[in-house]
Design a protein around this motif. Sequence first.
Motif, PDB file in Angstrom:
ATOM      1  N   UNK A   1       0.855  -1.160   0.000  1.00  0.00           N
ATOM      2  CA  UNK A   1       0.000   0.000   0.000  1.00  0.00           C
ATOM      3  C   UNK A   1       0.906   1.230   0.000  1.00  0.00           C
ATOM      4  N   UNK A   2       0.669   2.150  -0.934  1.00  0.00           N
ATOM      5  CA  UNK A   2       1.465   3.370  -1.034  1.00  0.00           C
ATOM      6  C   UNK A   2       0.567   4.581  -0.886  1.00  0.00           C
ATOM      7  N   UNK A   3       1.113   5.601  -0.306  1.00  0.00           N
ATOM      8  CA  UNK A   3       0.430   6.882  -0.293  1.00  0.00           C
ATOM      9  C   UNK A   3       0.786   7.651  -1.543  1.00  0.00           C
ATOM     10  N   UNK A   4      -0.054   8.578  -1.919  1.00  0.00           N
ATOM     11  CA  UNK A   4       0.270   9.463  -3.032  1.00  0.00           C
ATOM     12  C   UNK A   4      -0.193  10.856  -2.680  1.00  0.00           C
ATOM     13  N   UNK A   5       0.684  11.817  -2.907  1.00  0.00           N
ATOM     14  CA  UNK A   5       0.353  13.210  -2.618  1.00  0.00           C
ATOM     15  C   UNK A   5       1.022  14.081  -3.667  1.00  0.00           C
ATOM     16  N   UNK A   6       0.540  15.293  -3.808  1.00  0.00           N
ATOM     17  CA  UNK A   6       1.198  16.239  -4.692  1.00  0.00           C
ATOM     18  C   UNK A   6       2.596  16.503  -4.170  1.00  0.00           C
ATOM     19  N   UNK A   7       3.540  16.799  -5.058  1.00  0.00           N
ATOM     20  CA  UNK A   7       4.887  17.120  -4.622  1.00  0.00           C
ATOM     21  C   UNK A   7       5.904  16.021  -4.809  1.00  0.00           C
ATOM     22  N   UNK A   8       5.468  14.824  -5.223  1.00  0.00           N
ATOM     23  CA  UNK A   8       6.455  13.780  -5.498  1.00  0.00           C
ATOM     24  C   UNK A   8       7.256  14.161  -6.738  1.00  0.00           C
ATOM     25  N   UNK A   9       8.490  13.782  -6.751  1.00  0.00           N
ATOM     26  CA  UNK A   9       9.333  13.988  -7.922  1.00  0.00           C
ATOM     27  C   UNK A   9       8.923  12.999  -9.017  1.00  0.00           C
ATOM     28  N   UNK A  10       9.219  13.329 -10.280  1.00  0.00           N
ATOM     29  CA  UNK A  10       8.842  12.417 -11.375  1.00  0.00           C
ATOM     30  C   UNK A  10       9.328  10.987 -11.176  1.00  0.00           C
ATOM     31  N   UNK A  11      10.530  10.809 -10.662  1.00  0.00           N
ATOM     32  CA  UNK A  11      11.061   9.462 -10.440  1.00  0.00           C
ATOM     33  C   UNK A  11      10.185   8.688  -9.447  1.00  0.00           C
ATOM     34  N   UNK A  12       9.734   9.367  -8.393  1.00  0.00           N
ATOM     35  CA  UNK A  12       8.872   8.711  -7.404  1.00  0.00           C
ATOM     36  C   UNK A  12       7.516   8.358  -8.013  1.00  0.00           C
ATOM     37  N   UNK A  13       6.958   9.256  -8.838  1.00  0.00           N
ATOM     38  CA  UNK A  13       5.681   8.965  -9.497  1.00  0.00           C
ATOM     39  C   UNK A  13       5.814   7.768 -10.429  1.00  0.00           C
ATOM     40  N   UNK A  14       6.903   7.701 -11.196  1.00  0.00           N
ATOM     41  CA  UNK A  14       7.107   6.579 -12.118  1.00  0.00           C
ATOM     42  C   UNK A  14       7.228   5.262 -11.362  1.00  0.00           C
ATOM     43  N   UNK A  15       7.866   5.289 -10.191  1.00  0.00           N
ATOM     44  CA  UNK A  15       7.977   4.076  -9.376  1.00  0.00           C
ATOM     45  C   UNK A  15       6.596   3.599  -8.929  1.00  0.00           C
ATOM     46  N   UNK A  16       5.764   4.520  -8.489  1.00  0.00           N
ATOM     47  CA  UNK A  16       4.399   4.172  -8.080  1.00  0.00           C
ATOM     48  C   UNK A  16       3.624   3.621  -9.276  1.00  0.00           C
ATOM     49  N   UNK A  17       3.726   4.276 -10.427  1.00  0.00           N
ATOM     50  CA  UNK A  17       3.066   3.796 -11.643  1.00  0.00           C
ATOM     51  C   UNK A  17       3.483   2.377 -11.980  1.00  0.00           C
ATOM     52  N   UNK A  18       4.781   2.112 -11.930  1.00  0.00           N
ATOM     53  CA  UNK A  18       5.299   0.787 -12.259  1.00  0.00           C
ATOM     54  C   UNK A  18       4.692  -0.278 -11.339  1.00  0.00           C
ATOM     55  N   UNK A  19       4.662  -0.006 -10.051  1.00  0.00           N
ATOM     56  CA  UNK A  19       4.099  -0.981  -9.107  1.00  0.00           C
ATOM     57  C   UNK A  19       2.605  -1.168  -9.319  1.00  0.00           C
ATOM     58  N   UNK A  20       1.901  -0.096  -9.695  1.00  0.00           N
ATOM     59  CA  UNK A  20       0.482  -0.235 -10.010  1.00  0.00           C
ATOM     60  C   UNK A  20       0.280  -1.119 -11.243  1.00  0.00           C
ATOM     61  N   UNK A  21       1.066  -0.874 -12.281  1.00  0.00           N
ATOM     62  CA  UNK A  21       0.956  -1.664 -13.516  1.00  0.00           C
ATOM     63  C   UNK A  21       1.249  -3.136 -13.277  1.00  0.00           C
ATOM     64  N   UNK A  22       2.183  -3.413 -12.413  1.00  0.00           N
ATOM     65  CA  UNK A  22       2.570  -4.783 -12.125  1.00  0.00           C
ATOM     66  C   UNK A  22       1.658  -5.425 -11.077  1.00  0.00           C
TER      67      UNK A  22
END
Length: 110
Positions: free
Chosen positions: A1-22
């Motif tokens: 389970x991950x939190x998501x908030x405004x202010x993450x750097x692009x690298x952090x957003x891409x990591x979250x996206x990758x885990x969601x896709x997988x």
Amino acid sequence: MRGYRGGYLPKERREIEHKLREARSAVVATNALELGIDVGSLDAVVMAGYPGTIASTWQRSGRAGRRQSASLAVLVASSAPLDHTSSRHPEYFFERPPEHAYINPTISRS
């Protein structure tokens, strides 16, 4: 389970996206999730409370299942009066079109 908030750097957003896709992670977020993260492959959306309009509810529900797969949207009602009304009268939500947006172009905001 991950939190998501405004202010993450692009690298952090891409990591979250990758885990969601997988399908290795779930995300808990405010509507900031709309800001720059690819959420097209979500399987489910759980909304904590009625967003306030039919249009917002459909928009948030539509975050899941964009890639032609089955999806689920759940609205968990809070103690707010609008939540009670929409949960006791689902026809209000399911049998009405989204609200119309109205603007007054004569009002100046300077």
